[in-house]
Write a protein that holds these residues in place. Structure first.
Motif, PDB file in Angstrom:
ATOM      1  N   LEU A   1      -7.826  11.377  -6.621  1.00 15.36           N
ATOM      2  CA  LEU A   1      -8.214  10.190  -7.366  1.00 15.36           C
ATOM      3  C   LEU A   1      -6.951   9.565  -7.951  1.00 15.36           C
ATOM      4  O   LEU A   1      -6.188  10.231  -8.670  1.00 15.36           O
ATOM      5  N   LEU A   2      -6.707   8.317  -7.609  1.00 15.37           N
ATOM      6  CA  LEU A   2      -5.487   7.614  -7.999  1.00 15.37           C
ATOM      7  C   LEU A   2      -5.831   6.372  -8.811  1.00 15.37           C
ATOM      8  O   LEU A   2      -6.919   5.805  -8.655  1.00 15.37           O
ATOM      9  N   PRO A   3      -4.900   5.905  -9.639  1.00  9.18           N
ATOM     10  CA  PRO A   3      -5.155   4.659 -10.359  1.00  9.18           C
ATOM     11  C   PRO A   3      -5.174   3.479  -9.394  1.00  9.18           C
ATOM     12  O   PRO A   3      -4.348   3.398  -8.492  1.00  9.18           O
ATOM     13  N   GLY A   4      -6.144   2.577  -9.584  1.00  8.38           N
ATOM     14  CA  GLY A   4      -6.271   1.409  -8.730  1.00  8.38           C
ATOM     15  C   GLY A   4      -5.382   0.283  -9.208  1.00  8.38           C
ATOM     16  O   GLY A   4      -4.473   0.502 -10.005  1.00  8.38           O
ATOM     17  N   PRO A   5      -5.645  -0.890  -8.683  1.00  9.30           N
ATOM     18  CA  PRO A   5      -6.757  -1.251  -7.788  1.00  9.30           C
ATOM     19  C   PRO A   5      -6.496  -0.821  -6.335  1.00  9.30           C
ATOM     20  O   PRO A   5      -5.388  -0.422  -5.980  1.00  9.30           O
ATOM     21  N   ILE A   6      -7.520  -0.951  -5.522  1.00 10.10           N
ATOM     22  CA  ILE A   6      -7.470  -0.493  -4.134  1.00 10.10           C
ATOM     23  C   ILE A   6      -6.351  -1.178  -3.347  1.00 10.10           C
ATOM     24  O   ILE A   6      -5.697  -0.540  -2.527  1.00 10.10           O
ATOM     25  N   ASP A   7      -6.126  -2.474  -3.579  1.00  7.89           N
ATOM     26  CA  ASP A   7      -5.077  -3.186  -2.837  1.00  7.89           C
ATOM     27  C   ASP A   7      -3.695  -2.612  -3.124  1.00  7.89           C
ATOM     28  O   ASP A   7      -2.831  -2.590  -2.239  1.00  7.89           O
ATOM     29  N   ARG A   8      -3.487  -2.144  -4.349  1.00  3.02           N
ATOM     30  CA  ARG A   8      -2.200  -1.529  -4.700  1.00  3.02           C
ATOM     31  C   ARG A   8      -2.011  -0.224  -3.932  1.00  3.02           C
ATOM     32  O   ARG A   8      -0.947   0.022  -3.360  1.00  3.02           O
ATOM     33  N   VAL A   9      -3.036   0.619  -3.889  1.00  2.00           N
ATOM     34  CA  VAL A   9      -2.937   1.882  -3.164  1.00  2.00           C
ATOM     35  C   VAL A   9      -2.762   1.602  -1.670  1.00  2.00           C
ATOM     36  O   VAL A   9      -1.944   2.233  -0.999  1.00  2.00           O
ATOM     37  N   TRP A  10      -3.506   0.637  -1.140  1.00  2.00           N
ATOM     38  CA  TRP A  10      -3.384   0.260   0.271  1.00  2.00           C
ATOM     39  C   TRP A  10      -1.942  -0.129   0.598  1.00  2.00           C
ATOM     40  O   TRP A  10      -1.405   0.244   1.642  1.00  2.00           O
TER      41      TRP A  10
ATOM     42  N   VAL B   1      -4.260  11.228  11.916  1.00  2.00           N
ATOM     43  CA  VAL B   1      -4.528  11.195  10.488  1.00  2.00           C
ATOM     44  C   VAL B   1      -5.334   9.946  10.164  1.00  2.00           C
ATOM     45  O   VAL B   1      -5.041   8.859  10.676  1.00  2.00           O
ATOM     46  N   THR B   2      -6.345  10.124   9.313  1.00  2.00           N
ATOM     47  CA  THR B   2      -7.107   8.990   8.796  1.00  2.00           C
ATOM     48  C   THR B   2      -6.983   8.982   7.278  1.00  2.00           C
ATOM     49  O   THR B   2      -7.201  10.007   6.621  1.00  2.00           O
ATOM     50  N   PHE B   3      -6.595   7.827   6.747  1.00  2.00           N
ATOM     51  CA  PHE B   3      -6.553   7.600   5.306  1.00  2.00           C
ATOM     52  C   PHE B   3      -7.760   6.730   4.970  1.00  2.00           C
ATOM     53  O   PHE B   3      -7.948   5.676   5.579  1.00  2.00           O
ATOM     54  N   THR B   4      -8.558   7.159   4.013  1.00  2.00           N
ATOM     55  CA  THR B   4      -9.692   6.370   3.562  1.00  2.00           C
ATOM     56  C   THR B   4      -9.540   6.130   2.073  1.00  2.00           C
ATOM     57  O   THR B   4      -9.180   7.050   1.325  1.00  2.00           O
ATOM     58  N   LEU B   5      -9.798   4.905   1.642  1.00  2.00           N
ATOM     59  CA  LEU B   5      -9.758   4.547   0.229  1.00  2.00           C
ATOM     60  C   LEU B   5     -11.143   4.102  -0.212  1.00  2.00           C
ATOM     61  O   LEU B   5     -11.758   3.249   0.430  1.00  2.00           O
ATOM     62  N   GLU B   6     -11.626   4.693  -1.314  1.00  2.00           N
ATOM     63  CA  GLU B   6     -12.933   4.339  -1.879  1.00  2.00           C
ATOM     64  C   GLU B   6     -12.750   3.989  -3.351  1.00  2.00           C
ATOM     65  O   GLU B   6     -12.185   4.787  -4.102  1.00  2.00           O
ATOM     66  N   GLU B   7     -13.232   2.815  -3.743  1.00  2.00           N
ATOM     67  CA  GLU B   7     -13.143   2.411  -5.141  1.00  2.00           C
ATOM     68  C   GLU B   7     -14.100   3.255  -5.974  1.00  2.00           C
ATOM     69  O   GLU B   7     -15.257   3.447  -5.612  1.00  2.00           O
ATOM     70  N   LYS B   8     -13.581   3.751  -7.093  1.00  2.00           N
ATOM     71  CA  LYS B   8     -14.354   4.543  -8.055  1.00  2.00           C
ATOM     72  C   LYS B   8     -14.037   3.980  -9.435  1.00  2.00           C
ATOM     73  O   LYS B   8     -13.199   4.505 -10.150  1.00  2.00           O
ATOM     74  N   GLY B   9     -14.686   2.874  -9.786  1.00  2.00           N
ATOM     75  CA  GLY B   9     -14.370   2.208 -11.046  1.00  2.00           C
ATOM     76  C   GLY B   9     -12.968   1.650 -10.988  1.00  2.00           C
ATOM     77  O   GLY B   9     -12.606   0.942 -10.049  1.00  2.00           O
ATOM     78  N   ASP B  10     -12.139   2.025 -11.981  1.00  2.00           N
ATOM     79  CA  ASP B  10     -10.745   1.567 -12.027  1.00  2.00           C
ATOM     80  C   ASP B  10      -9.830   2.415 -11.160  1.00  2.00           C
ATOM     81  O   ASP B  10      -8.635   2.141 -11.059  1.00  2.00           O
ATOM     82  N   GLU B  11     -10.378   3.446 -10.553  1.00  2.00           N
ATOM     83  CA  GLU B  11      -9.575   4.352  -9.748  1.00  2.00           C
ATOM     84  C   GLU B  11      -9.960   4.248  -8.277  1.00  2.00           C
ATOM     85  O   GLU B  11     -10.942   3.605  -7.915  1.00  2.00           O
ATOM     86  N   VAL B  12      -9.156   4.885  -7.443  1.00  3.23           N
ATOM     87  CA  VAL B  12      -9.358   4.847  -6.000  1.00  3.23           C
ATOM     88  C   VAL B  12      -9.284   6.279  -5.488  1.00  3.23           C
ATOM     89  O   VAL B  12      -8.314   6.999  -5.763  1.00  3.23           O
ATOM     90  N   LEU B  13     -10.301   6.680  -4.745  1.00  6.02           N
ATOM     91  CA  LEU B  13     -10.289   7.993  -4.123  1.00  6.02           C
ATOM     92  C   LEU B  13      -9.589   7.866  -2.775  1.00  6.02           C
ATOM     93  O   LEU B  13     -10.027   7.125  -1.900  1.00  6.02           O
TER      94      LEU B  13
END
Length: 177
Positions: free
Chosen positions: A24-33, A108-120
């Motif tokens: 679980l990482l701090p978002g937003p999803i576009d930043r992690v992407w 390898v597959t990377f998947t990002l899922e939004e979890k509120g303010d965080e990203v799984l």
């Protein structure tokens, strides 16, 4: 921030020769992407290399693990200052999933899922048939994601190589005992 148990940070073998690691990482999803797809940002936690965001695009990954943390820790025997590998994008759905080939493994597959303010972040590395490679890959993904998490949280990561060596010992017990 959602609290996570310490064991949640470890990758697990989810089927024969497949490693799954979630964080679980701090978002937003576009930043992690961006940290997955932008070569300059990816260089800060994994490997450099420009990547065109389309199926079939080649990605030349360049690892310089000594540059990930300061200090870098002690590089283990058998590892060079630089390692290169050419991969290919096999599937992409920005900013939710990215699949790439990965050497002689099943990719390898990377998947990002939004979890509120965080990203799984979910990393699934398939068909790692050789147990010694599975051990190195498990410790490697974990150590690299530790660096990514520190970057995203604005904290200082442990020296990369020392962390990798410690994680390798832990994974040896978790996976093979």
């Amino acid at each position: 921030m959602t609290a996570m148990l310490a064991d949640d940070a470890y990758g697990v073998v989810t089927e024969p020769a497949t490693l799954t690691l979630q964080r679980l990482l701090p978002g937003p999803i576009d930043r992690v992407w961006s940290y997955l797809t932008d070569g300059e940002l990816r260089r800060q936690w994994l490997a450099a290399g420009a990547m065109e965001e389309k199926v079939g695009a080649a990605v030349d990954f360049v690892w310089r693990n000594d540059e990930l943390t300061d200090p870098p820790g002690t590089r283990p025997d058998g590892f060079d200052a630089e390692h290169r590998m050419t991969c290919e994008v096999t599937a992409i759905d920005a900013p939710h999933s990215l699949s790439i080939t990965w050497g002689s493994t099943g990719g390898v597959t990377f998947t990002l899922e939004e979890k509120g303010d965080e990203v799984l972040l979910i990393i699934v590395h398939r068909r790692i048939e050789d147990p010694s490679v599975l051990l190195n890959v498990s410790a490697g993904w974990h150590a690299h994601v530790d660096v990514l998490e520190a970057r995203l949280r604005g904290t200082r990561a442990a020296p990369h190589w020392d962390n990798w060596s410690q994680l390798r010992a832990v994974y040896a017990e978790r996976l093979f005992d």
